[in-house]
Design a protein around this motif. Sequence first.
Motif, mmCIF file in Angstrom:
data_model
loop_
_atom_site.group_PDB
_atom_site.id
_atom_site.type_symbol
_atom_site.label_atom_id
_atom_site.label_comp_id
_atom_site.label_asym_id
_atom_site.label_seq_id
_atom_site.Cartn_x
_atom_site.Cartn_y
_atom_site.Cartn_z
ATOM 1 N N ARG A 64 26.781 -13.161 -32.697
ATOM 2 C CA ARG A 64 27.934 -12.276 -32.883
ATOM 3 C C ARG A 64 28.215 -12.001 -34.354
ATOM 4 O O ARG A 64 28.721 -10.933 -34.687
ATOM 5 N N ASP A 65 27.921 -12.935 -35.234
ATOM 6 C CA ASP A 65 28.241 -12.760 -36.651
ATOM 7 C C ASP A 65 27.107 -12.167 -37.470
ATOM 8 O O ASP A 65 27.253 -11.957 -38.665
ATOM 9 N N ILE A 66 25.981 -11.890 -36.833
ATOM 10 C CA ILE A 66 24.839 -11.312 -37.547
ATOM 11 C C ILE A 66 25.039 -9.807 -37.633
ATOM 12 O O ILE A 66 25.247 -9.149 -36.606
ATOM 13 N N PRO A 67 24.987 -9.227 -38.838
ATOM 14 C CA PRO A 67 25.142 -7.771 -38.966
ATOM 15 C C PRO A 67 24.062 -7.039 -38.176
ATOM 16 O O PRO A 67 22.899 -7.437 -38.177
ATOM 17 N N ARG A 68 24.448 -6.007 -37.516
ATOM 18 C CA ARG A 68 23.522 -5.188 -36.722
ATOM 19 C C ARG A 68 23.201 -3.890 -37.469
ATOM 20 O O ARG A 68 24.077 -3.307 -38.104
ATOM 21 N N GLU B 265 11.381 -17.193 -27.320
ATOM 22 C CA GLU B 265 12.215 -16.291 -26.517
ATOM 23 C C GLU B 265 13.509 -16.982 -26.095
ATOM 24 O O GLU B 265 14.574 -16.354 -26.083
ATOM 25 N N GLN B 266 13.426 -18.259 -25.747
ATOM 26 C CA GLN B 266 14.622 -19.003 -25.367
ATOM 27 C C GLN B 266 15.574 -19.139 -26.551
ATOM 28 O O GLN B 266 16.786 -19.003 -26.390
ATOM 29 N N ILE B 267 15.040 -19.394 -27.721
ATOM 30 C CA ILE B 267 15.882 -19.506 -28.918
ATOM 31 C C ILE B 267 16.618 -18.194 -29.154
ATOM 32 O O ILE B 267 17.830 -18.175 -29.378
ATOM 33 N N VAL B 268 15.888 -17.089 -29.092
ATOM 34 C CA VAL B 268 16.486 -15.775 -29.332
ATOM 35 C C VAL B 268 17.521 -15.458 -28.253
ATOM 36 O O VAL B 268 18.632 -15.007 -28.560
ATOM 37 N N ALA B 269 17.187 -15.710 -26.995
ATOM 38 C CA ALA B 269 18.085 -15.380 -25.890
ATOM 39 C C ALA B 269 19.376 -16.196 -25.921
ATOM 40 O O ALA B 269 20.439 -15.696 -25.549
ATOM 41 N N LYS C 122 16.704 -23.106 -34.148
ATOM 42 C CA LYS C 122 17.921 -22.673 -33.437
ATOM 43 C C LYS C 122 19.105 -22.610 -34.385
ATOM 44 O O LYS C 122 19.897 -21.669 -34.339
ATOM 45 N N HIS C 123 19.235 -23.602 -35.244
ATOM 46 C CA HIS C 123 20.396 -23.684 -36.126
ATOM 47 C C HIS C 123 20.324 -22.713 -37.308
ATOM 48 O O HIS C 123 21.350 -22.427 -37.926
ATOM 49 N N THR C 124 19.139 -22.239 -37.634
ATOM 50 C CA THR C 124 19.005 -21.314 -38.760
ATOM 51 C C THR C 124 18.692 -19.895 -38.305
ATOM 52 O O THR C 124 18.488 -19.011 -39.147
ATOM 53 N N TYR C 125 18.695 -19.653 -37.008
ATOM 54 C CA TYR C 125 18.352 -18.333 -36.480
ATOM 55 C C TYR C 125 19.335 -17.285 -36.990
ATOM 56 O O TYR C 125 20.549 -17.478 -36.932
ATOM 57 N N ALA C 126 18.780 -16.181 -37.482
ATOM 58 C CA ALA C 126 19.624 -15.129 -38.039
ATOM 59 C C ALA C 126 19.164 -13.740 -37.596
ATOM 60 O O ALA C 126 19.153 -12.796 -38.376
ATOM 61 N N GLY C 127 18.743 -13.636 -36.342
ATOM 62 C CA GLY C 127 18.387 -12.339 -35.798
ATOM 63 C C GLY C 127 16.927 -11.943 -35.921
ATOM 64 O O GLY C 127 16.574 -10.790 -35.669
ATOM 65 N N GLU C 128 16.068 -12.875 -36.275
ATOM 66 C CA GLU C 128 14.641 -12.559 -36.410
ATOM 67 C C GLU C 128 14.034 -12.194 -35.052
ATOM 68 O O GLU C 128 14.550 -12.546 -34.008
ATOM 69 N N SER C 129 12.888 -11.530 -35.111
ATOM 70 C CA SER C 129 12.172 -11.155 -33.895
ATOM 71 C C SER C 129 11.570 -12.395 -33.225
ATOM 72 O O SER C 129 11.405 -13.442 -33.860
#
Length: 99
Positions: A92-96, A83-87, A40-47
Motif C-alpha cells: 500500500r505504501d509503495i508509489p505506483r 510469486e508468494q512473496i509478491v502476492a 519479504k521484509h525488503t520487498y518494494a514492488g519488484e517483479s
Amino acid sequence: MTEPQVTLDPASLNPVEDKLRGPLEEQLTSALRAATDKTKHTYAGESVDSVSETLLRRTKSALHPDIAEGFHPDPAQLRHVAEQIVAEADTRDIPRPRD
C-alpha cells in the motif's frame, strides 16, 4: 505462506552427497528460508523475476562457496516462492506508476 523446503533428488547425487543429504537439505533449506524472510521484509514492488533472482543470490550468499556453486534449485519452484512473496506483500505504501 508456507515455509520453503529444499529436497534433493537422490538420483542426482553422488555417493558422498547422498550420505550427507539430510544435513545438506537442512543447510539449503535454512539458507532459502533466511533469504525468503529478508526478501519479504525488503520487498518494494519488484517483479517476480527480480524477486526470484534476489532469492537465489541471497540463498547462495549464505552458503559455503562450494555448496553455493553446486546449488541449482528448480527455477519453477523458486519462482513459486517469489510469486508468494509478491502476492502476500503489503504494498500500500509503495508509489505506483501513473498511467
